[in-house]
Design a protein around this motif. Structure first.
Motif, PDB file in Angstrom:
ATOM      1  N   ALA A 392       0.837  -1.200   0.000  1.00 21.78           N
ATOM      2  CA  ALA A 392       0.000   0.000   0.000  1.00 21.78           C
ATOM      3  C   ALA A 392       0.870   1.248   0.000  1.00 21.78           C
ATOM      4  N   ALA A 393       1.974   1.214   0.759  1.00 21.65           N
ATOM      5  CA  ALA A 393       2.887   2.361   0.808  1.00 21.65           C
ATOM      6  C   ALA A 393       3.538   2.582  -0.554  1.00 21.65           C
ATOM      7  N   GLN A 394       3.930   1.493  -1.219  1.00 19.31           N
ATOM      8  CA  GLN A 394       4.532   1.614  -2.547  1.00 19.31           C
ATOM      9  C   GLN A 394       3.532   2.187  -3.545  1.00 19.31           C
ATOM     10  N   ALA A 395       2.290   1.738  -3.466  1.00 18.32           N
ATOM     11  CA  ALA A 395       1.260   2.232  -4.382  1.00 18.32           C
ATOM     12  C   ALA A 395       0.992   3.714  -4.178  1.00 18.32           C
ATOM     13  N   ALA A 396       1.115   4.173  -2.948  1.00 21.57           N
ATOM     14  CA  ALA A 396       0.843   5.585  -2.638  1.00 21.57           C
ATOM     15  C   ALA A 396       2.099   6.441  -2.700  1.00 21.57           C
ATOM     16  N   SER A 397       3.219   5.854  -3.152  1.00 22.01           N
ATOM     17  CA  SER A 397       4.501   6.577  -3.282  1.00 22.01           C
ATOM     18  C   SER A 397       4.969   7.169  -1.956  1.00 22.01           C
ATOM     19  N   VAL A 398       4.863   6.382  -0.906  1.00 15.96           N
ATOM     20  CA  VAL A 398       5.346   6.819   0.410  1.00 15.96           C
ATOM     21  C   VAL A 398       6.857   7.030   0.352  1.00 15.96           C
ATOM     22  N   GLU A 399       7.327   8.155   0.904  1.00 20.03           N
ATOM     23  CA  GLU A 399       8.750   8.506   0.842  1.00 20.03           C
ATOM     24  C   GLU A 399       9.575   7.797   1.908  1.00 20.03           C
ATOM     25  N   THR A 400       9.027   7.714   3.132  1.00 25.25           N
ATOM     26  CA  THR A 400       9.764   7.128   4.258  1.00 25.25           C
ATOM     27  C   THR A 400       8.880   6.105   4.946  1.00 25.25           C
ATOM     28  N   PHE A 401       9.415   4.891   5.138  1.00 27.14           N
ATOM     29  CA  PHE A 401       8.658   3.807   5.767  1.00 27.14           C
ATOM     30  C   PHE A 401       9.532   3.224   6.872  1.00 27.14           C
TER      31      PHE A 401
END
Length: 592
Positions: A392-401
């Motif tokens: 989900a983070a990759q799909a939403a282009s999350v910068e920092t995980f």
């Protein structure tokens, strides 16, 4: 009618000038009263009264609502300046017009220092009277103060000036040889740390107050040990920053807690590094209703994110997190999201709708013995749930995980450790693939977290039940919730793609020692029962796994290690379960 202190002081100062000039004139004219010009004397007294009022107001000697305080250099300087200026002006007048007014210039040279000495003497005597009248009453508990620095001296000043103080200082303890046999605000320095037992017996002290701003857990354990031997109860003061900002108050003193004995010095974090990736950003926290997640939300809110999204499947936990951050638990805001990380499609839609830029993944199942019984639940939450959040983070282009991991992932021997180890590998793969700061942070037991050892021990002690300890030699790493969260935030600012960041947990602590100290602090006679190590449980935890090379390039308490990576397509439940079987077999072989 009671005269205000400022007016009373002015009247006294005028009377002092009258007396000083009279004595000076008598001395100057060698007790020949016929030589004294009484008209000139009255004129100079009137002049002194007027000038003293003017310069007394200029130097704030008679301000409204003033009290007799402890006094210091500033007060002495103000009185000296006012008296000096008044005396100098009158001396110049006597020098210029002395012949016409029949007054010798020597009179003011004698009167001025005499008046100054009397003014300072009156103020000093008044302060002594007031201070003695404000000393703690006979019902207060005699106390030894450990620490003669800023915190300790301010604590004594407060006690000695507050008649309602529940404590009465009877001695100070400090290892500084320069303080030997001195008195601090009339309280004697009665020895060093090694002299506490003798000092307690000699002074009749009942309480030992730790007034050292840099007191760490090692020192506090020594303090508790010597206090137990001496029959003293222990109180601790807040950090020096609190004392400087707010002064000393009765509510600041608190009992020594087990957290004090396990915790360490406050973490030094680089605020600018943290703010750089949090301020003005949309931040999402999974597991926001848990102990770590809730505290993370509280800390993140301090850095001014554009939006803070708290996600959890526990509605009660979300309500508490909302209260911590926004001061209300109305739950009618989109700041809280009720969702389960096991549901990938729903989770992905939430991420696409809210577009978080920074994600802290704290949602997990964490109880080791429970997951030993139900390994499939560890797979579904800790492994697949983490994968769902990563996708989900990759799909939403999350910068920092930032994936919150555990020390049990280092050389795992349990279902919990292995599931979190796989989560680290998945996070590492996404970091390498996206070239974004997808990383894991690994640390040990958190003091006071929900369901952890300390709350369990506290409840058992309250219910007069035996404390259960797995093994007499078992040790664990501990840190406080705020310390863990501060280091997690710092790690997010310095971590690089695919890394595992390992928080410095200090020295491991004996579980048996913790249990014994908690029993001693309770004053109860509680039994300790050894149950034996549980399935998958280690005798001593590790922070760094075999083959992991660590260094500390940015922060002295955060190590960086390269994570082994695992692609999602290579994720194999059967392999996961078989790995658990191998771990169990190896463990049983080792115990033979």
């Amino acid at each position: 009618m009671k005269l205000p202190v400022g007016r009373l002081l002015y009247v006294i100062d005028v009377l002092i000038w009258m007396l000083a000039m009279l004595v000076a004139a008598v001395l100057r004219y060698e007790f020949d009263f016929n030589e004294i010009s009484w008209n000139a004397y009255v004129g100079f007294v009137a002049g002194a009264a007027g000038l003293q009022l003017v310069f007394g107001l200029i130097f704030h000697l008679y301000r409204k609502g003033m009290r007799f305080r402890a006094g210091g250099f500033e007060d002495t300087l103000a009185v000296s300046l006012a008296a000096g200026v008044v005396g100098s002006i009158l001396w110049i007048v006597s020098l210029v017009f002395g012949g016409a007014w029949e007054i010798s210039r020597g009179v003011m040279l004698i009167a001025t220092p005499g008046a100054l000495i009397l003014m300072l003497g009156v103020r000093f005597a008044a302060r002594l009277i007031v201070r003695n009248s404000r000393k703690p009453g006979p019902g207060s508990s005699p106390a030894l103060i450990l620490g003669g620095g800023y915190v300790g001296t301010n604590l004594i000043r407060w006690m000695m000036s507050d008649p309602s103080s529940p404590f009465r200082p009877v001695g100070m303890i400090d290892d500084d040889p320069n303080l030997h046999k001195r008195r601090i605000h009339d309280v004697p320095v009665v020895g060093t740390f090694a002299d506490i037992e003798c000092a307690a017996e000699r002074t009749g002290a009942e309480v030992l107050i730790v007034a050292i701003s840099a007191a760490d857990s090692v020192l506090l354990r020594r303090v508790q040990d010597v206090a137990d031997r001496s029959g003293l109860s222990v109180k601790v003061m807040p950090p020096i920053g609190h004392v400087v900002a707010n002064g000393v108050h009765v509510g600041d003193l608190r009992d020594l807690s087990i957290e004090d004995l396990l915790g360490r010095q406050p973490v030094e974090t680089n605020v600018s590094e943290i703010a750089q990736y949090l301020t003005g950003k949309r931040v999402l926290v999974t597991g926001a209703g848990g102990s770590i997640g809730a505290q993370l939300c509280t800390e993140i809110a301090k850095y001014g994110p554009a939006e803070l999204i708290m996600l959890d499947r526990d509605e009660t936990g979300l309500q508490q997190a909302l209260i911590n951050v926004h001061g209300n638990g109305l739950l009618d805001t989109d700041a809280v999201v009720l969702a389960d990380i096991r549901e990938p499609e729903n989770l992905k839609q939430i991420f696409l709708d809210r577009r978080p830029e920074v994600v802290f993944h704290a949602a997990a199942l964490k109880h080791l013995p429970m997951l030993e019984q139900y390994p499939n639940e560890a797979w579904k939450t800790n492994v697949l749930g983490t994968l769902n959040v990563l996708k989900a983070a990759q799909a939403a282009s999350v910068e920092t995980f930032i994936n919150i991991s555990t020390d049990k992932a280092a050389n795992p021997t349990s279902v919990l450790g292995h599931s979190k180890r796989v989560a680290e590998k998945l996070t590492g793969w996404f970091g390498k693939t996206t070239c974004k700061n997808y990383l894991s942070v690994r640390f040990g037991n958190v003091i006071g977290s929900r369901g952890s050892m300390l709350p369990t021990f506290i409840r058992l002690i309250e219910e007069d039940k035996p404390l259960t300890v797995t093994h007499p030699d078992a040790t664990r790493y501990f840190m406080t919730i705020p310390e863990a969260c501060q280091l997690v935030l710092q790690a997010g600012g310095i971590g690089r793609a695919g890394e595992v960041l390992i928080l410095d947990m200090g020295e491991p602590v004996s579980i048996l020692e913790v249990a014994q100290r908690m029993i001693a602090m309770s004053g109860k006679n509680i039994e300790v029962v050894f149950t034996g190590l549980r399935e998958g449980e280690k005798l001593h935890e590790e922070l760094v796994g075999v083959g992991e090379k660590e260094d500390r390039p940015f922060h002295p308490k955060i190590s960086h290690a390269a994570a082994n990576i695992l692609a999602p397509e290579n994720l194999d439940k059967e392999g996961f379960m078989s790995r658990l079987g191998k771990l169990e077999h190896a463990e049983k072989e080792a115990m033979r």
